[in-house]
Enzyme design. Structure first.
Site: not given
Ligand code: GLN
Length: 490
Positions: A78, A153, A177
């Site tokens: 990420k 996310s 997330s």
């Protein structure tokens, strides 16, 4: 089976037996990215050459007999976890060209294990969101249906795992997330206990809630990545000095003697989709069939979790994001004539609308005269939520619930309605407020063929029990064997 379709543990076996090389595996993953990235949009940065160089080193280590479960395994990261020499954008214009001079502790650890980083993946800007639509850089699509969101996310992480554009990924979870996109993309995701994994080098959103964790193709891979990233780090004062077990051992346990609690409040939530409810009910039957006992429990303060979470998260974000002032690093408004204009210009141009909304909300909640009424009250509610869990865990070992009220929604469907978006986090936020571990494991498909995830939550530092339940469930079902067909929505 194509090489890019392999799980981490299967690829490890082939690497160990020298049936494949890391270079072949990494090349296959990079070619897969080339083939489907245009549709999915998971990657912000792909580092072909660095990945192939790391793969070469991994092959050398393997030929010398040095192999760990991650040696030579291609992973995505990420884009808010700092990678030395690889751009780390947080999917924000303000950090679009930020090149970290150091590796986050988790990156250091996976590199030491010989893993291959293939690239950095998309997310909601500064991890604020539940759909990845708040990315300031690009759109990511759900590999199961390209007209829908992948969740957020960590949407790029989940989509890259689901579309076989890596063998596993590291994401972060502040209020869901990791679990929520894992659920929407049909992969496994774990948010570890707060303090289990070092946050050093993780760009901060809400520091008392943030935690790094894995997204993987199956539960075994989740345990393998947990082994690699867990543990105390003197660089993160909130990391806990506690022995790290071998998480793969938890996969050998059965469910006899395990009590699973079903929170009454979770299954009567407004707006809970019928397909989600029936998939979760079916999961309860499967788990009971595997020998666990299921009991009803109560988490009476659940209805206040969304309000408490958004006050706390926005307050911490307003403080954490104060550092992006155009002075030290990141974007700077070069047209400004005065210092104040430079601050204003930089932050107005650099942050997207959702990040600005949260900074304003958080600054207000922390301001003199309002602090007690908002931040103070939310912190008290947080304590009540923690006590709910403590009480529930007196009668059960693990809690079971949906991850999200609905399967993945359409791109653009909720973006103009932040409150509806916030409310969809109802099942995942509480684990972060209480600091307990949570996990999402595939448990079915909606009538439209969209994946549905099952959430398991456990006691502090009892990730093992989650892995035991998830693994037994996985063995009794075949949901993770289905793959998305990437031509939907064309
Ligand atoms: N959807 C939640 C939020 O927007 C959680 C995000 C996260 O876990 N990073 O804050």
């Amino acid at each position: 089976m194509k090489l890019y379709e392999l799980t981490i543990h299967k690829a490890h076996r082939l690497l160990k037996e020298k049936q494949i090389s890391s270079r072949e595996l990494t090349r296959a993953v990079l070619d897969r990215i080339d083939a489907v990235e245009e549709k999915v949009g998971a990657y912000i940065t792909v580092v072909d050459q660095e990945a192939m160089a790391q793969a070469k080193l991994a092959d050398k280590a393997i030929s010398e007999g040095n192999i760990s479960p991650l040696t030579g395994i291609p992973l995505s990261i990420k884009d808010l976890i700092c990678t030395r020499g690889i751009r780390t954008t947080c999917a924000s214009k303000i950090l679009e060209n930020f090149m970290p001079p150091y590796d986050a502790t988790v990156i250091k650890k996976i590199k030491e294990s010989g893993a291959v980083v293939v690239g950095k993946v998309n997310m909601d800007e500064f991890a604020m969101g539940s759909s990845t639509e708040n990315s300031g850089l690009q759109v990511t699509r759900n590999p199961w249906d390209l007209t829908r969101i992948p969740g957020g996310s960590s949407g790029g992480s989940a989509a890259s795992v689901a579309a076989d554009m890596c063998l596993g990924s590291l994401g972060s979870d502040t209020g869901g997330s990791i679990r929520q996109p894992a659920s929407h993309c049909g992969v496994v995701g774990m948010k570890p206990t707060y303090g289990r994994v070092s946050r050093f080098g993780l760009v901060a959103y809400a520091s008392s809630l943030d935690q790094i964790g894995p997204l993987t193709k199956d539960v075994t891979d989740c345990a393998i990545l947990m082994n690699a990233v867990s543990g105390y780090d003197h660089r993160d004062s909130t990391s806990v000095s506690k022995d790290v077990p071998d998480y793969t051992e938890a996969l050998k346990e059965g469910l006899k003697g395990v009590t699973v609690g079903i929170p009454r409040e979770y299954n009567s939530t407004n707006g809970l989709d019928a397909d989600v409810l029936s998939a979760v009910k079916n999961a309860v039957k499967v788990i009971e069939g595997s020998g666990a006992e299921c009991v009803e429990v109560s988490l009476p303060h659940t209805e206040y979790a969304v309000a408490a979470y958004y006050l706390i998260a926005c307050s911490e974000a307003s403080s954490n994001l104060a550092r992006y002032d155009g002075v030290r690093y990141g974007l700077r408004d070069k047209d400004a004539k005065t210092l104040l204009q430079m601050y204003n210009g930089t932050r107005s141009k650099g942050f997207g609308p959702e990040v600005q909304r949260r900074i304003i909300l958080g600054t207000y909640a922390l301001s003199a005269g309002y602090y007690d009424a908002y931040y103070g009250k939310a912190s008290q509610v947080r304590t009540l939520i923690m006590e709910d869990f403590k009480k529930a865990f007196e009668t059960c070992d693990v809690l079971l619930s949906p991850v999200t009220p609905t399967p993945a929604f359409g791109i653009g469907e909720k973006i103009d309605d932040p409150l509806t978006m916030y409310l969809s986090d109802i099942f995942t936020l509480s684990a972060n407020l209480a600091g307990i571990p949570g996990m999402s494991v595939p448990c079915g498909f909606s009538s439209q063929g969209l994946p549905i995830g099952l959430q398991l939550m456990g006691k502090h530092f009892d990730e093992e029990k989650l892995l035991t339940v998830a693994y037994n469930f996985e063995q009794a079902t075949d949901f993770q064997e289905r793959k998305p067909e990437l031509w939907n929505g064309d």
